[in-house]
Design an enzyme around this catalytic site. Sequence first.
Site, PDB file in Angstrom:
ATOM      1  N   ARG A  96       0.840  -1.215   0.000  1.00  0.00           N
ATOM      2  CA  ARG A  96       0.000   0.000   0.000  1.00  0.00           C
ATOM      3  C   ARG A  96       0.866   1.252   0.000  1.00  0.00           C
ATOM      4  NH1 ARG A  96      -2.660   0.792   5.988  1.00  0.00           N
ATOM      5  NH2 ARG A  96      -0.955  -0.037   7.250  1.00  0.00           N
ATOM      6  N   LYS A 117       2.288   5.742   2.075  1.00  0.00           N
ATOM      7  CA  LYS A 117       1.491   4.740   2.786  1.00  0.00           C
ATOM      8  C   LYS A 117       0.026   5.074   2.508  1.00  0.00           C
ATOM      9  CE  LYS A 117       1.255   2.637   7.423  1.00  0.00           C
ATOM     10  NZ  LYS A 117       1.780   2.767   8.807  1.00  0.00           N
ATOM     11  N   ASP A 166      -6.710  -3.379   0.333  1.00  0.00           N
ATOM     12  CA  ASP A 166      -7.215  -2.324  -0.547  1.00  0.00           C
ATOM     13  C   ASP A 166      -6.180  -1.244  -0.824  1.00  0.00           C
ATOM     14  OD1 ASP A 166      -7.135  -0.904   1.836  1.00  0.00           O
ATOM     15  OD2 ASP A 166      -9.307  -0.761   2.076  1.00  0.00           O
ATOM     16  N   ARG A 169       6.133   9.763   3.871  1.00  0.00           N
ATOM     17  CA  ARG A 169       7.167   9.813   4.906  1.00  0.00           C
ATOM     18  C   ARG A 169       8.514  10.121   4.263  1.00  0.00           C
ATOM     19  NH1 ARG A 169       6.695   3.795   5.181  1.00  0.00           N
ATOM     20  NH2 ARG A 169       5.409   4.020   7.035  1.00  0.00           N
ATOM     21  N   ASP A 219      10.945  -7.295   7.703  1.00  0.00           N
ATOM     22  CA  ASP A 219      10.577  -6.374   6.620  1.00  0.00           C
ATOM     23  C   ASP A 219      10.314  -4.967   7.145  1.00  0.00           C
ATOM     24  OD1 ASP A 219       8.249  -7.970   7.655  1.00  0.00           O
ATOM     25  OD2 ASP A 219       7.129  -6.432   6.578  1.00  0.00           O
ATOM     26  N   ASN A 220      10.301  -4.796   8.466  1.00  0.00           N
ATOM     27  CA  ASN A 220      10.100  -3.474   9.067  1.00  0.00           C
ATOM     28  C   ASN A 220      11.390  -2.894   9.645  1.00  0.00           C
ATOM     29  OD1 ASN A 220       7.386  -3.494   8.485  1.00  0.00           O
ATOM     30  ND2 ASN A 220       6.775  -4.292  10.463  1.00  0.00           N
TER      31      ASN A 220
END
Length: 469
Positions: free
Chosen positions: A92, A112, A124, A178, A256-257
């Site tokens: 997203r 984001k 979505d 961001r 992944d973060n």
Amino acid sequence: MTKTPYRPDPAFLSLGDGFADPVKAADFPKTVLRYRNDRAAAEVGLDHLSDEDWLRHFGRFAPLEGNLAEPLAQRYHGHQFRVYNPDIGDGRGFLFAQMRDTQGRLLDLGTKGSGTTPYSRSGDGRLTLKGGVREIIATEMLAALGANTSRTFSLIETGESLHRGDEPSPTRSSVLVRLTHGHIRIGTFQRHAFFSDTERLERLVDYSLKTYAGIEPKGSATERALELLAYATARTAENAADLMAAGFVHGVLNSDNINITGEIFDFGPWRFLPEMDLGFTAAYFDESGLYAYGRQPDAIHWDLYQLGGALADIAPEEELRSVLAAFPQAYMEALRTRLTRRLGLKPMENSVADALFAAMSDFMVSEKCPYERFFFDWYGGPLSEARAKASPIAARYDTEKFAPVRAALMTATPRRANVTGHEYFRGEPCTMLIEEVEAIWAEIAIHDDWQPLYDKIDRIRLMGEALGN
């Protein structure tokens, strides 16, 4: 004052194919500007944009001049709560632009809630307005506390009604931008290792060394991989120390973060500690406490091992392990530095600092001490004794448990003579507990009143000025 020029540099394109997919942003029903971070925009020469142009670039995603011609959804994998997931990527969000800041560093503008991508799966691709508001608050607080964090650059309400299972629905939608030093994650390396794509893995190592570590890639592939892992080890150790010193619980420290530059980013169910509690968790679904406050350094170290594993086709395992073994000491050094700054003190000998922080932790845990209150009461060490005596929790400072903490603080040297003279210290400590977050959101959700959010940002920034951050 000389304005910072806008210096576009879409360096990501130098990686070549196989690292991202071109995508299109969603066509939102409307774009209403709710937050623009002109402080951050000034660092990359974009503070001159009118609100109309801001909406065009960060709501409609018209390309910035000289930058990426189309957004790029990055490819990555990752361990999510220790389970490997090869079916993720930018689901997203996307990389929108890259530019140089006032220090010459390459910075990314990523999104984001900007729409679906090849990695959206059943999602979505959208972001709730509440999620965007929460990220603003988190990044502002972390920056004010001196943590290395991504910064919320823009938040635009987009006019869609979203349905979510974990909050009242339908709810309002938004798209967030961001600003961060880089979006290269541990999971980015994992993806190419998963496919045994050594050529792209080596290309990613070289790009990361040059772009983020400022090291010209040279020597063998093994030497370059070890150098990259050493850089990531140092930066992720600082990341862990930032979380702990800030009293911040990230909630989802999946591989992944975690980016290799050590910034806190990709916020989900975060919380700031109400009181010192090593077992405090942020996510209701973290039933085992895997990412509890006190386990965050171990979680990040575990993620770092996954980077080492991804590099195992390039470098010998024994040498990778040797580099990874530096994490605990690097973390302790970083934590020592950050806690000293949080207390407004000059650096101490390591043994003295360690004794202070051990006694401090013991006291705060046993007394369930309000986390931010403690640092507010004792900022400046001996200069703060009178203020601490007037604190609502002053009685806890008269206990036997606090005696060794007091003794150490009284002999410490404040970072500067007027360290407590700032107007911030004439009020109450600035906190951002879940009740405060919900109260700010309620004003927006019920009355469309954004002023409490803006007032809180002002208060947070006042704190940042007082702390020298």
